[in-house]
Motif scaffolding. Sequence first.
Motif, short mmCIF file in Angstrom:
data_model
loop_
_atom_site.label_atom_id
_atom_site.label_comp_id
_atom_site.label_asym_id
_atom_site.label_seq_id
_atom_site.Cartn_x
_atom_site.Cartn_y
_atom_site.Cartn_z
N LYS A 378 0.80 -1.22 0.00
CA LYS A 378 0.00 0.00 0.00
C LYS A 378 0.84 1.27 0.00
O LYS A 378 0.40 2.30 -0.51
CB LYS A 378 -0.92 0.02 1.24
N ILE A 379 2.01 1.21 0.60
CA ILE A 379 2.81 2.41 0.80
C ILE A 379 3.13 3.07 -0.54
O ILE A 379 3.62 2.44 -1.47
CB ILE A 379 4.11 2.10 1.56
N GLY A 380 2.82 4.36 -0.65
CA GLY A 380 3.05 5.11 -1.87
C GLY A 380 1.80 5.30 -2.70
O GLY A 380 1.78 6.12 -3.63
N GLU A 381 0.75 4.54 -2.40
CA GLU A 381 -0.48 4.66 -3.19
C GLU A 381 -1.23 5.95 -2.88
O GLU A 381 -1.27 6.39 -1.73
CB GLU A 381 -1.41 3.47 -2.91
N HIS A 382 -1.84 6.53 -3.87
CA HIS A 382 -2.80 7.61 -3.66
C HIS A 382 -3.62 7.83 -4.92
O HIS A 382 -3.21 7.48 -6.04
CB HIS A 382 -2.14 8.92 -3.20
N VAL A 383 -4.78 8.42 -4.74
CA VAL A 383 -5.70 8.72 -5.85
C VAL A 383 -5.32 10.06 -6.46
O VAL A 383 -4.96 11.01 -5.77
CB VAL A 383 -7.15 8.76 -5.33
N GLY A 384 -5.41 10.15 -7.78
CA GLY A 384 -5.25 11.43 -8.46
C GLY A 384 -3.82 11.93 -8.49
O GLY A 384 -3.41 12.70 -7.63
N ASP A 385 -3.04 11.52 -9.48
CA ASP A 385 -1.62 11.87 -9.55
C ASP A 385 -1.38 12.88 -10.67
O ASP A 385 -1.62 12.59 -11.85
CB ASP A 385 -0.80 10.60 -9.79
N TRP A 386 -0.91 14.08 -10.32
CA TRP A 386 -0.55 15.11 -11.29
C TRP A 386 0.98 15.22 -11.36
O TRP A 386 1.63 15.48 -10.35
CB TRP A 386 -1.12 16.47 -10.90
N GLU A 387 1.54 15.02 -12.53
CA GLU A 387 2.98 15.18 -12.75
C GLU A 387 3.17 16.09 -13.96
O GLU A 387 2.25 16.29 -14.76
CB GLU A 387 3.67 13.84 -12.97
N HIS A 388 4.39 16.65 -14.09
CA HIS A 388 4.61 17.55 -15.22
C HIS A 388 6.07 17.57 -15.64
O HIS A 388 6.96 17.10 -14.92
CB HIS A 388 4.18 18.98 -14.85
N PHE A 389 6.29 18.09 -16.82
CA PHE A 389 7.63 18.46 -17.30
C PHE A 389 7.47 19.78 -18.04
O PHE A 389 6.36 20.18 -18.42
CB PHE A 389 8.24 17.37 -18.19
N THR A 390 8.58 20.49 -18.24
CA THR A 390 8.52 21.85 -18.78
C THR A 390 9.54 22.03 -19.91
O THR A 390 10.72 21.71 -19.73
CB THR A 390 8.79 22.89 -17.68
N LEU A 391 9.07 22.52 -21.04
CA LEU A 391 9.96 22.89 -22.14
C LEU A 391 10.27 24.37 -22.02
O LEU A 391 9.36 25.19 -21.91
CB LEU A 391 9.29 22.63 -23.49
N ARG A 392 11.55 24.72 -22.04
CA ARG A 392 11.95 26.13 -22.00
C ARG A 392 12.44 26.53 -23.40
O ARG A 392 13.41 25.96 -23.92
CB ARG A 392 13.01 26.38 -20.94
N ILE A 393 11.76 27.51 -23.99
CA ILE A 393 12.01 27.93 -25.37
C ILE A 393 12.60 29.34 -25.37
O ILE A 393 12.11 30.24 -24.68
CB ILE A 393 10.69 27.96 -26.17
N SER A 394 13.65 29.56 -26.17
CA SER A 394 14.21 30.89 -26.32
C SER A 394 13.28 31.75 -27.17
O SER A 394 12.91 31.39 -28.29
CB SER A 394 15.58 30.82 -27.00
N ASN A 395 12.91 32.90 -26.63
CA ASN A 395 12.06 33.83 -27.39
C ASN A 395 12.86 34.62 -28.42
O ASN A 395 12.28 35.33 -29.25
CB ASN A 395 11.34 34.78 -26.44
N PHE A 396 14.19 34.54 -28.38
CA PHE A 396 15.01 35.18 -29.41
C PHE A 396 14.93 34.41 -30.72
O PHE A 396 14.87 35.00 -31.79
CB PHE A 396 16.47 35.27 -28.96
N THR A 397 14.96 33.07 -30.61
CA THR A 397 15.09 32.24 -31.81
C THR A 397 13.99 31.20 -31.98
O THR A 397 13.83 30.66 -33.07
CB THR A 397 16.44 31.47 -31.77
#
Length: 557
Positions: A378-397
């Motif tokens: 059971k340890i570590g279980e939970h309902v509703g898992d939100w994870e993310h990753f982020t792309l960082r884009i140069s606004n110059f190019t």
Amino acid sequence: MFGCNCLCWDVVPQFSDPDPLPFSLPSPLPQWPQGGGFASGRICLGEIEVLEVNKFEKVWRCTSLHGKSLGFSFYRPLEIPEGFFCLGHYCQSNDQPFRGYVLVARETSSDSTFESPALQKPLSYSLIWSMDSHDECVYFWLPNPPKGYKAMGMVVTNSPNEPEVEEVRCVRADLTETCETSDLLLTVKSKYSKNSFQVWKTQPCDRGMLARGVSVGTFICGTYYDPEQVVDIACLKNLDSSLHAMPNENQIHALIQHYGPTVYFHPDENYLPSSVQWFFKNGAVLYAAGSKKGNAIDYQGSNLPSGGTNDGAFWIDLPTDEDARNNLKKGNIESAELYVHVKPALGGAFTDIVMWVFCPFNGPSTLKVALMNIEMNKIGEHVGDWEHFTLRISNFTGELWSVYFSQHSGGEWINASDLEFIKGNKPIVYSSKHGHASFPHPGTYLQGSSKLGIGVRNDAARSKFIVDSSIKYQVVAAEYLGDGVITEPCWLQYMREWGPTIVYDSRSEIDKIIDLLPLFVRFSVENLFELFPTELYGEEGPTGPKEKDNWLGDEYC
């Protein structure tokens, strides 16, 4: 803050090793949709305009210290366009592909309430550190700005003569923001002094979505440094409230379709992602404090309480029917999509494309104790898992600069040169088994004490379970575009927990594990419980994206 140190240090500059090779993305960039100032090569910050310079002349290379590799070089920018001025010099590691830049600046024709110009020559320079060794010399200089101005970077020379004041420009103080050290690049120790010479990257002190600090790309150095102290070097401030260099709606879609990562879930993953709508439609229930009976949630989440704070008054749970619970836990990868939040980064010089993945259930943990792997019930279980990753884009190019991989309570930024790519310029993201943390490469990652080999396993690998975020995505927020441009879904305004609070009897379960271990192993893990992440103690129901610190702030590092 710094003092001049002109001692002879035992450092041997060597120029025989090859220079770092330039880095480029696997495929050429497309022609981005037109409109605004995105990817135009220049950004107006109000009274000054800046552009990136990535052509350099090497001033000094340090590769050996008492036989140990240092691997850093210092560069002076070249090919600065007419009318623009250097703000400081550049430093980078020799073992990384060459992709650096510094900003150069010029004054715009914008009206100013100040009589003083935006840019001024320094009055003089202070020698911070120098070295003479085997006929190779290097000198590090800090510009001394006029009153009311700030230095933006260091100057490096091979001559003991003070640099010309024409070499760089200082910036009027009201056009700058304070900055702080980030990565320590280089430490050089001397047998003649207790103070080491150190070189640091700098970054704006405030780096959230609403922050205005723009990194110049320069460095700070000295023979004594207190990391808590604000540095003498400043960064620029974006006073353009329109953030004209940020991508418009069409450009956002073009960026996602060009760079959207393919997310690989583990081949043994039992708890796959789904769309939020699928989760609601297939039986998710809303509970209110004081009520034992939950209510079905509308397909769009329109009956979820909106706004407010996470006050514990409501939470989402699985249905009570066992078959329905198990069905929701498994997820539905066919319906899964990435939920995208687009926001300014580093004062609007970059765009962060934050991609959220939803899994109806987070599976149990696997504990690693030396060579033993112990699967929890059971340890570590939970309902509703939100994870993310982020792309960082140069606004110059419009180039992909780096990707942030969120890993439970932390994460890491990975430069584009260290990513795996698939289908052109689309990176690969590996989602760990059961926990769904994001990683840049396959393998086993330990959350705990790597030194002792004790912690929670995060296993990441390729499989047939994939979500292509360049196709399966929904832009849910981009506040800088203004009201009405992006319609936020109802469920995004739900600020309470996406799962009930769970308290694990972790101590009892781990004690049982310890009792089963051989005596010689047991002695080394008696304090095992304290070494594991806090997820083992219990799990409050996770909150949605808008309740996470990184919604308005910068990513954790």
